[in-house]
Structures are given as structure tokens and as C-alpha cells.
Design a protein around this motif. Structure first.
Motif, PDB file in Angstrom:
ATOM      1  N   ASN A  14      16.067  -3.958 -13.260  1.00  0.00           N
ATOM      2  CA  ASN A  14      15.948  -5.367 -13.247  1.00  0.00           C
ATOM      3  C   ASN A  14      17.228  -5.563 -14.334  1.00  0.00           C
ATOM      4  O   ASN A  14      18.061  -7.061 -14.664  1.00  0.00           O
ATOM      5  N   ASP A  15      18.173  -5.312 -15.275  1.00  0.00           N
ATOM      6  CA  ASP A  15      18.639  -5.472 -16.133  1.00  0.00           C
ATOM      7  C   ASP A  15      19.529  -4.045 -17.353  1.00  0.00           C
ATOM      8  O   ASP A  15      19.040  -2.433 -16.366  1.00  0.00           O
ATOM      9  N   TYR A  16      20.371  -4.407 -18.014  1.00  0.00           N
ATOM     10  CA  TYR A  16      20.965  -2.904 -18.457  1.00  0.00           C
ATOM     11  C   TYR A  16      20.630  -2.796 -19.955  1.00  0.00           C
ATOM     12  O   TYR A  16      20.157  -4.148 -20.490  1.00  0.00           O
ATOM     13  N   GLN A  17      20.991  -1.803 -20.140  1.00  0.00           N
ATOM     14  CA  GLN A  17      19.897  -2.032 -21.784  1.00  0.00           C
ATOM     15  C   GLN A  17      20.592  -0.729 -22.455  1.00  0.00           C
ATOM     16  O   GLN A  17      21.101   0.024 -22.015  1.00  0.00           O
TER      17      GLN A  17
ATOM     18  N   SER B  25      11.142  -2.123 -17.391  1.00  0.00           N
ATOM     19  CA  SER B  25      10.873  -3.508 -16.563  1.00  0.00           C
ATOM     20  C   SER B  25       9.649  -2.926 -16.321  1.00  0.00           C
ATOM     21  O   SER B  25       8.660  -2.038 -16.520  1.00  0.00           O
TER      22      SER B  25
ATOM     23  N   VAL C 147      23.324 -10.143 -10.793  1.00  0.00           N
ATOM     24  CA  VAL C 147      22.223  -9.257 -11.981  1.00  0.00           C
ATOM     25  C   VAL C 147      24.001  -8.557 -12.731  1.00  0.00           C
ATOM     26  O   VAL C 147      23.640  -8.143 -13.732  1.00  0.00           O
TER      27      VAL C 147
ATOM     28  N   GLY D  64      22.641  -7.798 -19.994  1.00  0.00           N
ATOM     29  CA  GLY D  64      21.112  -7.887 -21.380  1.00  0.00           C
ATOM     30  C   GLY D  64      21.889  -6.899 -22.120  1.00  0.00           C
ATOM     31  O   GLY D  64      22.327  -6.127 -22.273  1.00  0.00           O
TER      32      GLY D  64
END
Length: 640
Positions: free
Chosen positions: A402-405, A434, A598, A603
Motif C-alpha cells: 500500500n505504499d512506495y518504499q 505492509s 495512492v 511514502g
């Protein structure tokens, strides 16, 4: 390595009388560049031997490197003045690397060093090549060297360390009569050194060296990330690590392609790890030789470290095999001969060991930071290995979950040091850290209907309000944790979790499973909570108004309380009206809108630690050890 003249050259006043007489007034001496690459053929006439040297000199970045090939072997020395390190690398025979303090090592003969404002600096270009600068040289005029029109300069020097006097002659191409391949100014063509050294007992030795500069460029003509560092994947004793490995997250998932070049085997695995819930899952397809007891096809293996029990399901046939967790697995630490525990995120791959940062790699066109470590008995089938981790650099972002890493694992290489050439390569993809999905650890097929309870209650909250603040998966994970904590059970006993909503609140429906079918091999503070007791624990908390779901959220966590009169047990018919949740195939328009939102909110979450199952105690197999007939085995349920 063949030594160039020492750096402590005595000044002109100590030179032999008569050297300065008859000095010709010549043209201005060539100006040496502050960065260069030189390929030199060194002919040692007094030893009847030749050696090839490549020099990389980088004054602006305070570093240097030389590569020397002699008698079929190649060595490398890297001078890192900023860290005061001298790397000595054997690239052919032992393939070893040792690091010394540059200011304490006697291999500083080529580039030298000097102290400037309490820092160590590489010699200037003229001092490094022993030409120009403050050295007094006599102009020799023009001549031919290797058919090239050159100009010559000659000096005479005394070197106390060798008690030697040498005549040094430099030849540079004559730009007025000769055009170099790269054009530009005069370039070095040859350096000739003739001299005699004396030893303590009065004996002497003459030497005659000719250095042919076959290639000279006023820049570094190779990748600086390679020439000024030890070879990638090589562990260097005493190297300073300039960047620490990132801290491993508490939960993550990834998929990997496992390549064994020596045996020409490629296999695949997916893995889930949740240290908070003490759960691990592996999905894999065993080779026919590894399939005894579980069958062919896709296998899902779940390790519950709350009970010490593992559940192995053949997803094609639905049969489930139950056994104790292998004490020799890579997810286990053996506490004593009868009990095990789950490795923490760093221990899972021995990431708590000594790793050295080795610079930036490029793999699959992605820049990655690299770390390397040398380990004993890792994996257990190998005596000693070099382990290398590659994680994406901070300027690369990877979409995951659910994010960028950032700092996402891309590759793991494990290489034997015994000369056998055995190597495991793990190409990692689809990594995310996540919150796990509620269906990731589903062991429902391992229990009969009589060993289950279907329960339902209401949360006094607006579903829309909750999802406007947190992802559904984060909310469901928090709900999942709340149920297992307040029912006092292992998390794997909560399954088939469904969330719906109506005008009264958020409707939660799920299945509680019975206790583990066998006694596991972990230390337990108390016996497992029986099924009926676990259900009553939960309803008691709901009736008293104490059942609260805490969803992590900034700046304030969300607190969702169950309605006191909402807890109930569903009959089988009621349960069948609530279909078991499955992953949706494709996206609805609302889902696509959420995805688009999103994509705009990027992030900077740093993830690093990742777990890959390298070895299972099965004669070196990549896959879990087959289960024997004496293990508790449940047949697939008959459809009703």
C-alpha cells in the motif's frame, strides 16, 4: 608488486656534483593532469622480467588504484585517503582481500601520502610520477622512442630508504611534431631509471628499469565505482563499513527466483513473515524427489511459533499434514533439544552479523547498495560462505503493498569460499512490508467443521469514516490482532475474517478454530485456550464494553469499540450466507480511483530485512523436508 622509486627523494643539494653543469635551456616542461589513467609495461632489465600495471590517479577525490599482472597473477591495491585504508587484493590465486591503515603500510610507494590540516592527502601529480614540480631536471632535446617524436628530461636523485642513487629520464611526446590519438598536450611515453643501491654489509646492486607508457588518458577511463573499490562480493578483512544495513521490519512478504548456476537449477518461492504474530509461510512447488509425503503441485507451509506446529497443505488436493516445526529450519532458533523459537527479523538471515558496505551495484538497471559478510556454516550444508545483499538505493522508489518504499531487497548471493564454485542467487521481486492480509495464514483446511465456531459482532463505527483514514488491510490486521489477543489464542486460529457494514455499524464475521491437533515444540506459558472458552472470552469482552480495536494512525490512533449486545454465534446455514472472502480478480472503478490516489502519495518508508528460505534440511534441498507417515494427517473434507 614492482616498486616505483620511494617518495622521500632528496633535494638537489644532495645530488652528485656536476649534474647541474651544462643544463640546456629547453621548453616549458609538460603539465601533468590531476586525474589520469596510465597503462604501463614495466621491463625490469636487471631481473629479465616484465610486468603490466594500470594506474588510476584521482587527485580531486583523494584516491588512487593500481592493478598489476605478473607471472600470470593479478593483484590490486586501492588507496582510500579519506578513510585511511589501503586495500590489498589478490584477484586470481586466493581471491582474498585485506585492508591496512594507509599511513601504517609500506605500500605507499606509488602515490604516497602527506598530512594536510589533520587529514591525509594523495601526492600531487608531479610527486606521484616523480616529474616536474620542485624536481630539477635537465632538458635532453628531441629523439625517437618507439618511433614517436619525443622530448626528454633527466634528473638525478638519492633515495635514503634504499641507500640508492638513480638517474631518472622522462620522455614526453612532442606536440609540435607528433599528434596523439586523443590530441591535446604532450603525454608521457617512457620513463627509464638506472641506478645502484647499497646494503648494510657494503655490497651493492645495480638496477635498470624501463617503463613504457602504452596508454595515457587525462581522465579515469573506467567506472570509478569499480576501479577504486575491492571487487563486488569480496569480503575484506578489517574494512571499515561506511553505511549500516537498514533495520528489518516486523513483517514482510516477497517472491524470489532461486538460481543455482553450478547445477543449472531454477526454482521459485513466495514467503511471508510476521514477527508480531509469530507466523511464517512458504509457498513452493517441490521437485519430484522432494515431494514424498506432500505430493506434487503447489504447497503452502505455515509455521505457527505460538504453538510449535506446522501445517503443510497441497493446494491442488486440499490435504493437510501437521507436524512439529523443524529445529534445523532457517526460521528457527533451537532453545534446547526439545523446543524452538522464531528468529527475529535480523536473525532470520543472520543480518545481525558483521556486514561491510561495499558501494553501489547496478542490477536489472536499478542502483543498489551492497553489503557483504563472511559466515561460518551458512547455509548449514556449507562450511564457509560469503553472503552479499543488494538493496535499492535511496533515490529509487519501489511500489509495494500500500505504499512506495526505499531500500527494498533486490538480490541475495551466497557463494562458497572452498573453491567449489557453488553459489545460490536469489532474485527478489514483489517485496512489501505492509500489514499482512487476513488470508495470508489460513489453515482452515486442516480442521473439520466440528472443530470450528462461526462468530459475529458489530463495531460502533462508520466503515466509510475508517477507510477514509486507513487502508482496509491495515484496519483488518488491527481487527485480527484484537480478536486473537482478547480470545487468548494463537493468531492462526482466527480465519475467514469478513468485514461488511450496515446502518448499525461495521459487521465483523469470522471463524475460530480449535486448538492445534498436536503438541508442538515451543515453550508455552500455558495450555492453549479450548475453542468454547476462547469464544466465551471474546463475548465476555464484548458484553462488558471492553473489546476495543486499536488501529495505528497519525497523529492519533483510531479506537473502535464493539457494541455490547452484538456478539453471537452463527449457525452453519447463517455462515453459508456469508461467503468466505477471496481475493478479487481485477478492479472496480472505486478501487482504481483509490489506486490513483495512492500513486500520488509517495511514502519514504525504508525497508530492508527480508527472509528467504535458502536451505531446508533435506540433503541441501531448497524446499522443506518431506513429512513422514507418522505425522498427524487430515484428509480433505467432503463437500456438503
Amino acid at each position: 608488486m614492482t616498486q616505483m622509486p620511494p617518495t622521500n627523494v632528496v633535494t638537489t643539494s644532495s645530488r652528485p656534483v656536476g649534474f647541474l653543469s651544462g643544463i640546456r635551456v629547453g621548453p616549458t616542461k609538460p603539465t601533468l593532469p590531476n586525474t589520469f589513467t596510465a597503462r604501463v609495461e614495466c621491463n625490469l632489465l636487471d631481473l629479465n622480467r616484465s610486468t603490466d600495471v594500470i594506474e588510476y590517479y584521482d587527485f580531486p577525490h583523494n584516491r588512487g588504484a593500481i592493478y598489476q599482472t605478473e607471472k600470470g597473477m593479478t593483484g590490486q591495491i586501492v588507496y582510500n585517503y579519506d578513510t585511511n585504508e589501503l586495500f590489498i587484493v589478490d584477484r586470481t590465486a586466493t581471491k582474498s582481500c585485506v585492508v591496512d591503515e594507509l599511513t601504517e603500510d609500506n605500500n605507499d610507494f606509488l602515490f604516497g601520502y602527506k598530512q594536510v590540516n589533520q587529514s591525509t592527502r594523495i601526492f600531487s601529480p608531479s610527486a606521484a610520477l616523480r616529474f616536474g614540480g620542485k624536481i630539477v631536471e635537465k632538458y635532453l632535446g628531441k629523439s625517437l622512442v618507439r618511433g614517436i617524436v619525443v622530448e626528454g628530461w633527466q634528473s638525478c636523485s638519492y633515495w635514503p630508504d634504499m641507500d640508492a642513487t638513480s638517474k631518472v629520464t622522462w620522455y614526453f611526446s612532442d606536440a609540435s611534431e607528433w599528434t596523439e590519438a586523443i590530441g591535446g598536450d604532450r603525454l608521457p611515453v617512457r620513463c627509464e631509471i638506472v641506478g645502484k643501491s647499497y646494503n648494510s654489509d657494503g655490497g651493492s646492486k645495480s638496477y635498470h628499469h624501463i617503463y613504457e607508457f602504452t596508454h595515457f588518458r587525462p581522465y579515469i577511463d573506467a567506472n570509478p565505482d569499480h576501479v577504486f573499490e575491492a571487487p563486488k562480493g569480496m569480503y575484506c578483512e578489517n574494512r571499515k563499513s561506511l553505511k549500516a544495513l537498514p533495520i528489518s521490519p516486523q513483517y514482510f512478504h516477497f517472491e524470489a527466483e532461486i538460481v543455482v548456476p553450478q547445477t543449472k537449477i531454477v526454482s521459485y518461492i513466495a514467503e511471508w513473515y510476521d514477527y508480531t504474530s509469530r507466523l511464517v509461510r512458504y509457498d513452493y512447488s517441490p521437485f519430484p524427489s522432494d515431494s514424498k509425503g506432500v505430493g506434487l503441485g503447489r504447497i503452502t507451509e505455515i509455521h505457527d511459533f505460538n504453538t510449535g506446529v506446522k501445517y503443510v497443505t497441497n493446494t491442488a488436493f486440499g490435504n493437510c499434514t501437521v507436524g512439529v516445526i523443524d529445529p534445523n529450519g532457517f526460521d528457527t532458533v533451537e532453545v534446547n533439544p526439545h523446543t524452538v523459537r522464531l528468529r527475529n527479523p535480523n536473525q532470520f538471515f543472520d543480518l545481525d552479523g558483521t556486514f561491510q558496505y561495499e558501494g553501489v551495484h547496478r542490477t536489472s538497471r536499478v542502483d543498489c547498495d551492497g553489503w557483504v559478510s563472511k559466515k561460518k556454516s551458512f547455509p548449514p550444508v556449507m562450511n564457509e560462505t560469503v553472503t552479499e545483499w543488494l538493496l535499492t538505493t535511496g533515490d529509487w522508489m519501489v511500489g509495494a503493498g500500500n505504499d512506495y518504499q526505499k531500500g527494498v531487497p533486490k538480490k541475495l548471493k551466497i557463494s562458497s569460499t572452498d573453491g567449489s564454485g557453488l553459489q545460490y542467487v536469489y532474485n527478489i521481486f514483489n517485496y512489501r512490508h505492509s500489514e499482512p492480509a487476513v488470508w495470508d495464514y489460513n489453515i482452515r483446511d486442516c480442521f473439520r467443521d466440528a472443530q470450528t465456531r462461526h462468530l459475529q459482532f458489530l463495531l460502533d463505527a462508520s466503515y466509510r469514516t475508517v477507510l477514509m483514514k486507513v487502508y482496509r488491510q491495515k484496519f483488518e490486521y488491527a481487527l485480527y490482532q484484537a480478536i486473537r489477543i482478547q480470545a487468548v489464542i494463537s493468531p492462526v486460529r482466527v480465519t475467514d475474517l469478513q468485514v461488511d457494514y450496515n446502518e448499525q455499524g461495521i459487521e465483523v464475521t469470522f471463524t475460530l478454530l480449535d486448538v492445534a491437533p498436536i503438541t508442538g515444540d515451543v515453550q508455552q506459558g500455558s495450555m492453549e485456550t479450548p475453542l468454547d472458552v476462547a469464544a466465551e472470552n471474546l463475548f465476555s469482552q464484548i458484553r462488558s464494553g471492553q473489546f476495543v480495536v486499536t488501529v495505528p494512525h497519525k497523529p492519533n490512533d483510531l479506537k473502535l469499540k464493539a457494541k455490547p449486545d452484538s456478539g453471537k454465534t452463527l449457525k452453519v446455514r447463517e455462515w453459508l450466507n456469508n461467503p468466505i472472502p477471496r481475493r478479487a480478480k481485477g478492479y472496480r472503478p472505486g478501487d482504481m480511483a483509490a489506486v490513483a490516489l495512492v500513486m500520488l502519495i509517495v511514502g519514504a518508508v525504508i525497508g530492508c530485512g527480508i527472509v528467504i528460505m535458502i536451505y531446508r534440511k533435506n540433503g541441501g534441498s531448497f524446499f522443506p523436508k518431506p513429512y513422514q507417515a507418522e505425522k498427524f494427517d487430515l484428509p480433505p473434507q467432503d463437500p456438503k
